[in-house]
Design an enzyme around this catalytic site. Sequence first.
Site, PDB file in Angstrom:
ATOM      1  N   GLU A 189       0.843  -1.204   0.000  1.00  0.00           N
ATOM      2  CA  GLU A 189       0.000   0.000   0.000  1.00  0.00           C
ATOM      3  C   GLU A 189       0.879   1.255   0.000  1.00  0.00           C
ATOM      4  OE1 GLU A 189      -2.694  -0.076   3.268  1.00  0.00           O
ATOM      5  OE2 GLU A 189      -3.949   1.548   2.510  1.00  0.00           O
TER       6      GLU A 189
HETATM    7  N1  LIG Z   1     -14.791  14.027   2.453  1.00  0.00           N
HETATM    8  C1  LIG Z   1     -14.353  13.144   3.342  1.00  0.00           C
HETATM    9  C2  LIG Z   1     -14.183  11.783   2.961  1.00  0.00           C
HETATM   10  C3  LIG Z   1     -13.730  10.890   3.924  1.00  0.00           C
HETATM   11  N2  LIG Z   1     -13.466  11.305   5.171  1.00  0.00           N
HETATM   12  C4  LIG Z   1     -12.940  10.389   6.187  1.00  0.00           C
HETATM   13  O1  LIG Z   1     -11.694   9.921   5.755  1.00  0.00           O
HETATM   14  C5  LIG Z   1     -11.484   8.606   6.241  1.00  0.00           C
HETATM   15  C6  LIG Z   1     -11.309   7.631   5.143  1.00  0.00           C
HETATM   16  O2  LIG Z   1     -10.263   7.916   4.375  1.00  0.00           O
HETATM   17  P1  LIG Z   1      -9.927   6.931   3.183  1.00  0.00           P
HETATM   18  O3  LIG Z   1      -8.599   7.330   2.698  1.00  0.00           O
HETATM   19  O4  LIG Z   1     -11.026   6.841   2.208  1.00  0.00           O
HETATM   20  O5  LIG Z   1      -9.805   5.548   4.024  1.00  0.00           O
HETATM   21  P2  LIG Z   1     -10.047   4.062   3.570  1.00  0.00           P
HETATM   22  O6  LIG Z   1      -9.356   3.856   2.272  1.00  0.00           O
HETATM   23  O7  LIG Z   1     -11.475   3.707   3.601  1.00  0.00           O
HETATM   24  O8  LIG Z   1      -9.309   3.269   4.758  1.00  0.00           O
HETATM   25  P3  LIG Z   1      -7.970   2.387   4.767  1.00  0.00           P
HETATM   26  O9  LIG Z   1      -7.051   2.965   3.738  1.00  0.00           O
HETATM   27  O10 LIG Z   1      -7.407   2.509   6.140  1.00  0.00           O
HETATM   28  O11 LIG Z   1      -8.383   0.983   4.437  1.00  0.00           O
HETATM   29  C7  LIG Z   1     -12.740   8.210   6.980  1.00  0.00           C
HETATM   30  O12 LIG Z   1     -12.489   8.417   8.352  1.00  0.00           O
HETATM   31  C8  LIG Z   1     -13.774   9.168   6.462  1.00  0.00           C
HETATM   32  O13 LIG Z   1     -14.729   9.419   7.453  1.00  0.00           O
HETATM   33  C9  LIG Z   1     -13.609  12.643   5.512  1.00  0.00           C
HETATM   34  O14 LIG Z   1     -13.327  13.008   6.647  1.00  0.00           O
HETATM   35  N3  LIG Z   1     -14.066  13.543   4.597  1.00  0.00           N
HETATM   36 CA   LIG Z   2      -7.097   3.872   1.712  1.00  0.00          CA
END
Ligand SMILES: Nc1ccn([C@@H]2O[C@H](COP(=O)(O)OP(=O)(O)OP(=O)(O)O)[C@@H](O)[C@H]2O)c(=O)n1
Ligand SMILES: [Ca+2]
Length: 471
Positions: free
Chosen positions: A134
């Site tokens: 990753e």
């Molecule tokens: N406009 C946004 C979109 C997402 N989030 C937050 O950002 C985090 C998710 O980020 P992301 O990079 O999408 O994480 P994932 O890929 O889902 O998680 P991981 O990589 O750990 O598997 C979450 O807490 C979500 O609530 C946010 O605060 N504002």
């Molecule tokens: Ca992610």
Amino acid sequence: QPLPKNIKYGIVLDAGSSHTNLYVYEWPAEKENDTGVVRQVEVCKVEGPGISGYSHATEKAGPSLAQCLQQAEDVIPSAQHKETPVYLGATAGMRLLRLQNNSAAENVLSSVGNTLRSAPFSFQGARIITGQEEGAYGWITINYLLGNFKQSGWKKLLHSLKSSSETSGALDLGGASTQITFVSKDLTSESPDNQLYFRLYGKDYQVYTHSFLCYGKDQALQQKLARDLQTVENSSLPDPCFHKGYERTINISDFFKNPCTSDKKKQLPFSQLYIKGEGDYQKCRESIQKLFNKSNCPYSSCSFNGIYLPPLQGDFGAFSAFYFVMNFLNLTSEPNPLALNKVISTIESFCARPWQEVKAAYHHIKEKYLSEYCFSGAYILSLLENGYEFTEDNWQMIHFLGKIGSSDAGWTLGYMLNLTNMIPAEEPAGPPLSHGSYVGLMVLCSLVLVSVLLFAWLLFHKPKCLQKGIV
Ligand SMILES: Nc1ccn([C@@H]2O[C@H](COP(=O)(O)OP(=O)(O)OP(=O)(O)O)[C@@H](O)[C@H]2O)c(=O)n1
Ligand SMILES: [Ca+2]
């Protein structure tokens, strides 16, 4: 006459802990091995939770992807569906589910595998990628998009004059894990797990990477609450990381089943916890700081929890939740990043605003996101300042970025480039001149030739009018 463009496509699903995104990429077939030719043409956000959220109904994980797969079918010309590869990579949410309930994780993967196999594309696998992958693919993505890999001719010369670092480090913050990856000249062999070697376009790269499971922003909040629960006296918990006037109820029953909190398991005399916001940035930072154990380091230098970290080097691109949060707080100013003290004061005053006021000012933003920007801002600062030890002096080396050109910053593009062998180890023997330079040079040669011929003709067959003058 230019030939009609032969476009190729590829699909990658990023099955994150909080949600799944489907990306469609395209590139001209004849330029497959050039750097910076692949671009994102579509992103589709899957409705509902991330695939790890289907642990109690694993058969529903696959069907949840159907709508986005249909969107990909609409974007990619049908004649090319069969040859379009589709990959799914799951990250920290599934790593945690695998730790907690291995068979549920396998069932989720087989459900999404079945759905992807039944789509008209060329299914290439659905798997949980490692934290190392990753980090590495995120680093490859941003440097590929920034054009940092292949330089020839003038660009190479300019770059060497400009003594800037050649690649950019990558900082990725997810919901469940966070990654730091950068080229380090001082990388020692103390911790082989954190070392990567790449040979890309004829150049060697020595890269440091680490992925911290449970340090994505959602899991960091869970960890913080688990600590707070150790000293709670009743079911009401004052929390400095939420706005004054904000309240949230937490179910205790499943709380400690999570591998990120299970070591803090405690019997409590209540089943629900009522969080009450205090909106106090300083207190919030102090409670978050406790998540970073700086007490023992078995290496020459560490970030936290005894994990090796060589000295920070060069610029960093910070994306995903680093960007979502800082962008919401208007702290992503480019090309001149803001000073650290300005960033701190902005987050401090945002945390101090009462919840009713924040809700009214940003009524268009989902309450789940909005209520956590104060915690997330403080967490990002803690991670960068206390965890990785960025300081006032090198803070401005961090660039918060969501997209580079039309493509989102993230690990998916790097993953596809690698699996389709689109980044060669050696620099491909391209044409020494660009098409424009070639045409220019041909025109120049023709002009010189015509002038020489004209001159020779004038010399040997002097026209009468000129001869007369000479005589
Ligand atoms: N406009 C946004 C979109 C997402 N989030 C937050 O950002 C985090 C998710 O980020 P992301 O990079 O999408 O994480 P994932 O890929 O889902 O998680 P991981 O990589 O750990 O598997 C979450 O807490 C979500 O609530 C946010 O605060 N504002
Ligand atoms: Ca992610």
